[in-house]
Design an enzyme around this catalytic site. Sequence first.
Site, PDB file in Angstrom:
ATOM      1  N   LYS A 184       0.845  -1.192   0.000  1.00 14.31           N
ATOM      2  CA  LYS A 184       0.000   0.000   0.000  1.00 14.31           C
ATOM      3  C   LYS A 184       0.879   1.239   0.000  1.00 14.31           C
ATOM      4  O   LYS A 184       1.216   1.808   1.035  1.00 14.31           O
ATOM      5  CB  LYS A 184      -0.935   0.008   1.214  1.00 14.31           C
ATOM      6  CG  LYS A 184      -2.043   1.060   1.079  1.00 14.31           C
ATOM      7  CD  LYS A 184      -2.947   0.766  -0.112  1.00 14.31           C
ATOM      8  CE  LYS A 184      -3.899   1.908  -0.400  1.00 14.31           C
ATOM      9  NZ  LYS A 184      -4.716   1.671  -1.571  1.00 14.31           N
ATOM     10  N   SER A 210      -8.602   0.835  -5.554  1.00 18.27           N
ATOM     11  CA  SER A 210      -8.908   1.215  -4.167  1.00 18.27           C
ATOM     12  C   SER A 210     -10.396   1.513  -4.017  1.00 18.27           C
ATOM     13  O   SER A 210     -11.216   0.626  -4.188  1.00 18.27           O
ATOM     14  CB  SER A 210      -8.042   2.391  -3.723  1.00 18.27           C
ATOM     15  OG  SER A 210      -6.713   1.973  -3.520  1.00 18.27           O
TER      16      SER A 210
END
Length: 610
Positions: free
Chosen positions: A202, A406
Amino acid sequence: MFVWHTICTGLKYIGKTLNLIRIIFLNIVFFFCLFLLIGLSSSENIPQSGVLILDIEGVLVDTTNVDQDFYELSKKLSGNKFDPSRENSLFELTKKIDQATSDNAIKGIILKLDKFNGGSLPSLEYLAKHLKQFKAAGKPIYAYGSKFNQKQYYLASLADKIYLSNIGSVEIFGFAANNFYFKSLLDNLKVNTYVYRVGTYKSAVEPYIRDDMSEEAKLNTRRWLMPMWKNYLSDISQQRDIPNDMLAPDSDTFLERLKMVSGNLAEYALENKIIDSIKTNSEFEQEMKAFFNTNDSVSIYDYQLQTNEQQIIDGQSTMNHKPEIAIVFVNGTIVKGDSTNDTAGSETIAQQIKKLTNNSNIRAVVLRINSPGGSVDGSEEIRSELAALREKDIPVVVSMGGLAASGGYWIATESDYIYASSNTITGSIGIFGILPNFENSLSSIGVHTDGVATSPLASLSVTKAPSEQFNQLMQMTINNGYDMFISLVSQSRNMNYEAVDKIAQGQVWLGEQAKENGLVDEIGDIDNAVLKAATLAGITDYTIYWQKQDINYFNAMLNNYSAILPKSLTQILYNELPMVKEVKQRMTLLENLNDPQNRYIYCLNCAEVN
């Protein structure tokens, strides 16, 4: 005290007066431009026959909130100045190309792409699909350029013949995905950034905590960037019928071949069959007039679209009563509130979906996603409204554009079927929290914060460092958010939790990879999504409703005022240097830190490919 009150009151009234003058002035300018636009549009009679000139200026987007008439007005008022930030609706362009395909008055297409700043590869693929259909109808396409970059050349490669200026070039050097990193800047400004995250890959927060890309982020980026470049070369190689090693040889081979033509890039392109002919613009135009046997031509912007598409007002049809498939756009960073030119506002989109839910004529919805994500709360607001839609047996089919990652993938989980392009960037299933703190910035100029609170959790402020208890609270809510994300994907994609977690961790995937991993159902475009939606709804005769956000014409003019008013240095930088626009995109997250729980599902490192 009385004197201070008087001064404050006076300043307040002065401010209100200046603001009123500003509003009156801007309204005068607005109505002047509006009347001028009406006058200009009514006085012109542009031919609708001959050769269609595909002279796209600016960039391709799925949908634009700026009315195209204002762009045309801006050009007239600015003396036809080039506006590289102009947005062009991909689907409006393809509708016009489709109409020209069956329009006997249109003899062919000429691609003039010098002012085209590109778009995502899936957008180029979709535009190319419709140009191929034009050619299949027996109508020729020719391309001319003074210089072709990679995105321009992707479209030019579809032409029957490519012409290049005698001092031109074709730059097919490879793809690059670069990001900006702000850690040193924030350190210099004495801004502390507190980050809470889940996921090995991430890397969305890296621009705020590093000055370079981590090895994990580089590994993940290479994994999708290399196949995208391979897909690009494969398409052009097929369209031009030349091998990859002639189209884009390794750097040493390229330089050796260029040396053989004394560094002449135009001659290099001709020798390697990348182009077909070298001509000046005047020579090209004379050849085209002779070939088409006409002097008539019409720009893609002036070519009028003849349509009987119905209008939908407040969710209700104003024309026929055919079943309808609605196209809903999620375009840009997802934020709480209303949509703007750069953001997909959750309240705006949720309201659009709610109106469709209450429209008995709507039988299916295609959700077109082009978003890197954003606010968790905003994404969930959109997803929950889609759930309410599906509860009424209205199927939802997702069509992913260039980027659906996302938060863009979060909302995609509430669907019956997902299509992605082979070059869609998707995944990035992870979550993070970010809190900027200005305590040191303020203290450096003599401003300090102090006070009392009933608990360590009650004193959160951007001017004070968060307590250890608050840090623990934030990390637990981030962990919970990640668990929720994995669970949504697991339930939606009928996969076990561990399998989703393995391909999550914030990793980014290209469309084909996402299909192999079970994140999408099929490779296809928005046309495939519409057909699938019709099948799921059990309808064959239907109308497509391309939903658009209501345009505020006054704001639309202000958003595009740079082409009307004299340009300041800032405007020049923004319009002329793509990297400045990219910096703005990278800072969008910080500009929209409005999630109630400070949690974000955002793929900021899904870099723009150049």
